[in-house]
Design a protein around this motif. Sequence first.
Motif, PDB file in Angstrom:
ATOM      1  N   TYR A  17       0.868  -1.039   0.105  1.00 42.33           N
ATOM      2  CA  TYR A  17       0.092  -0.011   0.171  1.00 42.33           C
ATOM      3  C   TYR A  17       0.857   1.291   0.111  1.00 42.33           C
ATOM      4  O   TYR A  17       1.948   1.323   0.449  1.00 42.33           O
ATOM      5  N   ALA A  18       0.311   2.492  -0.479  1.00 44.06           N
ATOM      6  CA  ALA A  18       1.049   3.811  -0.288  1.00 44.06           C
ATOM      7  C   ALA A  18       1.612   3.945   1.115  1.00 44.06           C
ATOM      8  O   ALA A  18       2.397   4.646   1.132  1.00 44.06           O
ATOM      9  N   CYS A  19       0.577   3.743   1.943  1.00 42.91           N
ATOM     10  CA  CYS A  19       0.882   4.164   3.207  1.00 42.91           C
ATOM     11  C   CYS A  19       2.304   3.300   3.906  1.00 42.91           C
ATOM     12  O   CYS A  19       2.805   3.734   4.930  1.00 42.91           O
ATOM     13  N   GLN A  20       2.804   2.310   3.110  1.00 46.03           N
ATOM     14  CA  GLN A  20       3.843   1.616   3.690  1.00 46.03           C
ATOM     15  C   GLN A  20       5.116   2.332   3.063  1.00 46.03           C
ATOM     16  O   GLN A  20       6.330   1.891   3.674  1.00 46.03           O
ATOM     17  N   GLN A  21       5.338   3.391   2.510  1.00 40.52           N
ATOM     18  CA  GLN A  21       6.511   4.105   2.190  1.00 40.52           C
ATOM     19  C   GLN A  21       6.623   4.914   3.372  1.00 40.52           C
ATOM     20  O   GLN A  21       6.017   5.666   3.960  1.00 40.52           O
ATOM     21  N   VAL A  22       8.127   5.124   3.660  1.00 42.04           N
ATOM     22  CA  VAL A  22       8.683   6.044   4.464  1.00 42.04           C
ATOM     23  C   VAL A  22       9.885   6.712   3.944  1.00 42.04           C
ATOM     24  O   VAL A  22      10.408   6.108   2.910  1.00 42.04           O
ATOM     25  N   THR A  23      10.146   7.657   4.690  1.00 42.14           N
ATOM     26  CA  THR A  23      11.340   8.360   3.731  1.00 42.14           C
ATOM     27  C   THR A  23      12.530   7.661   3.757  1.00 42.14           C
ATOM     28  O   THR A  23      13.521   7.653   2.906  1.00 42.14           O
TER      29      THR A  23
END
Length: 210
Positions: free
Chosen positions: A178-184
């Motif tokens: 999911y897109a929410c699983q991306q971190v910086t």
Amino acid sequence: MSARPQTTTSVLQQQRQSVRQHIRLLRQQMPVALQTAASNQLVQQVLSQTELMRQQHFALYLAHDAELATAPLITALWQAGKQVYLPVLHPFCSGYLLFLRYEPSTPLRLNRFGIAEPQLNCTSVQPVATLDVIFTPLVAFDQTGNRLGMGGGFYDRTLSQLNPFPARQQPQIIGLAYACQQVTQLPAAAWDQPLNSVITPQQYWQFPHR
């Protein structure tokens, strides 16, 4: 007596576990309707990648712990005439995976983690280096292609077997998320195996380091 100072390794592990807990909670709190829509959007993202769809041998996984559902993608790949494989816990080499051919009639069983996998059949094993694409589960990923899994290291150990091969001969390693699983930026460890790409329902990320 003063407390013993934490080692760099223990601090790293705490940081990674903190990210896991946060992202898993986000995933688990996602409404079912959004999960269903995302899994269908994922299919369209994959099918729209012309170069990717020229490949034949695709390793996937069956979703667990609120991961992005892969069942619709598996069905779509079957319908496109592709060969699909699923991971199985290696029966002899602890901590490693085997990939077995998966068809609609393939019997499944639950492994010790409660994850469905094909019943072991040596005639269905596909050597990891002969796969064209390996879609991996993940808890989090960052903008440079680092991947954070659940902490067992199964994919990292298994994919490390590819390192002696030239990059052009290796499968594409693609995370699904999911897109929410991306971190910086992830707190990366030396044993982490980087991703070629990540596909979310909204975007196809490609990373140049592999």
